[in-house]
Design an enzyme around this catalytic site. Structure first.
Site, PDB file in Angstrom:
ATOM      1  N   HIS A   1       0.821  -1.215   0.000  1.00  0.00           N
ATOM      2  CA  HIS A   1       0.000   0.000   0.000  1.00  0.00           C
ATOM      3  C   HIS A   1       0.849   1.256   0.000  1.00  0.00           C
ATOM      4  O   HIS A   1       0.333   2.353   0.161  1.00  0.00           O
ATOM      5  CB  HIS A   1      -0.939  -0.023   1.211  1.00  0.00           C
ATOM      6  CG  HIS A   1      -1.728  -1.292   1.309  1.00  0.00           C
ATOM      7  ND1 HIS A   1      -2.802  -1.557   0.489  1.00  0.00           N
ATOM      8  CD2 HIS A   1      -1.567  -2.404   2.072  1.00  0.00           C
ATOM      9  CE1 HIS A   1      -3.273  -2.757   0.766  1.00  0.00           C
ATOM     10  NE2 HIS A   1      -2.541  -3.293   1.716  1.00  0.00           N
TER      11      HIS A   1
ATOM     12  N   HIS B   1      -5.499   0.406  -2.598  1.00  0.00           N
ATOM     13  CA  HIS B   1      -6.350   0.386  -3.766  1.00  0.00           C
ATOM     14  C   HIS B   1      -6.294   1.747  -4.474  1.00  0.00           C
ATOM     15  O   HIS B   1      -6.225   2.797  -3.823  1.00  0.00           O
ATOM     16  CB  HIS B   1      -7.780  -0.016  -3.400  1.00  0.00           C
ATOM     17  CG  HIS B   1      -8.467   0.832  -2.360  1.00  0.00           C
ATOM     18  ND1 HIS B   1      -8.066   0.936  -1.046  1.00  0.00           N
ATOM     19  CD2 HIS B   1      -9.552   1.662  -2.483  1.00  0.00           C
ATOM     20  CE1 HIS B   1      -8.873   1.752  -0.399  1.00  0.00           C
ATOM     21  NE2 HIS B   1      -9.780   2.200  -1.226  1.00  0.00           N
TER      22      HIS B   1
ATOM     23  N   GLY C   1     -10.912  -0.628  -7.837  1.00  0.00           N
ATOM     24  CA  GLY C   1     -11.657   0.297  -8.693  1.00  0.00           C
ATOM     25  C   GLY C   1     -11.192   0.333 -10.132  1.00  0.00           C
ATOM     26  O   GLY C   1     -11.397   1.321 -10.834  1.00  0.00           O
TER      27      GLY C   1
ATOM     28  N   MET D   1     -11.596  -7.414  -9.152  1.00  0.00           N
ATOM     29  CA  MET D   1     -12.390  -8.324  -8.326  1.00  0.00           C
ATOM     30  C   MET D   1     -13.867  -8.155  -8.654  1.00  0.00           C
ATOM     31  O   MET D   1     -14.407  -8.836  -9.513  1.00  0.00           O
ATOM     32  CB  MET D   1     -12.128  -8.057  -6.847  1.00  0.00           C
ATOM     33  CG  MET D   1     -12.873  -8.987  -5.900  1.00  0.00           C
ATOM     34  SD  MET D   1     -12.665  -8.560  -4.153  1.00  0.00           S
ATOM     35  CE  MET D   1     -10.998  -9.093  -3.859  1.00  0.00           C
ATOM     36  N   SER D   2     -14.514  -7.165  -8.005  1.00  0.00           N
ATOM     37  CA  SER D   2     -15.961  -7.027  -8.175  1.00  0.00           C
ATOM     38  C   SER D   2     -16.349  -6.719  -9.619  1.00  0.00           C
ATOM     39  O   SER D   2     -17.387  -7.184 -10.085  1.00  0.00           O
ATOM     40  CB  SER D   2     -16.513  -5.965  -7.216  1.00  0.00           C
ATOM     41  OG  SER D   2     -15.731  -4.795  -7.272  1.00  0.00           O
TER      42      SER D   2
END
Lengths: 200, 200
Positions: free
Chosen positions: A102, A122, A156, A176-177
């Site tokens: 990160h 992220h 995102g 991912m999503s």
């Protein structure tokens, strides 16, 4: 640029296996990150993927080095408080190890300790990290300058945010999503894959 | 009879390490079962035990075969929905594998699949399984008749219940809260150890 799908821990073994199998030819990697499933279920999932033509070289096991070793999967992705990278690389130099980072500092540390790639995030606002402010894209540009190993962007990543990730020179993107919550994971993944190819 | 201490996942790494080190010479094994701790913390705990004279042969890692492999710990204890015993023994025949079982049938299955020992329970009422009716001591007597590998009893084992466990011929006892919630774990463990020795 490479394309990694990261599982979202939101579906049954069967449903997840079907989705992964449907996108197997348009992704470079799939990271199995199913924290709420039992190890037995993760073993069943990977077994089902292998039996249905997903190449072991495309599979990355999150956290559980033992599952990777027992199933001959060559790559493991270590979470922040998981097994120390250095320990894993000393004991199993043939295993490819990825790390989530990160910050620029942690990315450099991971490389020094022997990581084979890092995932930085992220980058943008995402439903997977709801309410948490993103770390932004600028550190990624800095990480790219300082590291020799591949750097993936996560968080995102969509068809809309992809161009700015390319701009900073990321070696790959991890979704991912965007993939696993899509109505048609194959169609979405194909579009992302094409968008990546376009400017290769 | 053998004496195994099973950690209770209720204390800090430091406090737990101190307790284990204090009982290291009166136990045969200590099973590290810290489900709520990060893998990094479990690695630190085991590292601290090894540096303070706890022999690696006395340490059993619950669930995480990878931690055992990376730290050269020879024994792993697999939970019910963990890695399949058969898979582990095929890939790592030199690793000793224990299994938790709750019935005669499952105990036989574990032995057939290559388990090196089983822990049967829970035998008596215990705070660790509050509200759950114990499986009783009788199946243990049956398991002893059917299996060739060592059978440990767990669940509500105290100085008071110990005699009945001996009577059915268990090869060992596993104690969790009795040891780790005791005011003086060393004194309690020593008493249990002596009670076991008495009738050897």
């Amino acid at each position: 640029m490479k394309l990694m799908a990261v599982t979202d821990d939101q579906q049954s073994v069967k449903a997840l296996a079907e989705k992964i199998i449907s996108i197997k030819d348009v992704i470079d990697y799939v990271q199995i990150r199913e924290k709420s499933k039992s190890v037995q279920n993760i073993v069943s999932l990977i077994d089902s993927l292998l039996r249905n033509g997903v190449k072991k070289e495309k599979i990355i096991v999150n956290d559980r080095l033992d599952v990777a070793l027992c199933m001959n999967i060559p790559t493991v992705h270590l979470p922040e408080h998981g097994l120390p990278v250095k320990l894993v690389k000393q004991r199993y130099p043939h295993i490819l190890v990825g790390c989530s980072v990160h910050s620029v500092e942690k990315a450099k540390e991971a490389e020094v300790n022997g990581a084979d790639y890092v995932i930085y995030g992220h980058c943008f606002e995402t439903n997977s990290k709801k309410g948490l402010p993103p770390n932004g894209i600028q550190p990624l540009s800095q990480i790219k300058k300082e590291l020799n190993i591949p750097v993936y962007a996560i968080g995102g990543i969509t068809l809309e945010t992809l161009p700015s990730v390319k701009e900073v020179g990321a070696d790959g993107v991890a979704l991912m999503s965007a993939i696993f919550a899509a109505d048609d994971p194959h169609s979405l993944t194909k579009k992302v894959s094409e968008a990546i190819q376009d400017e290769k």
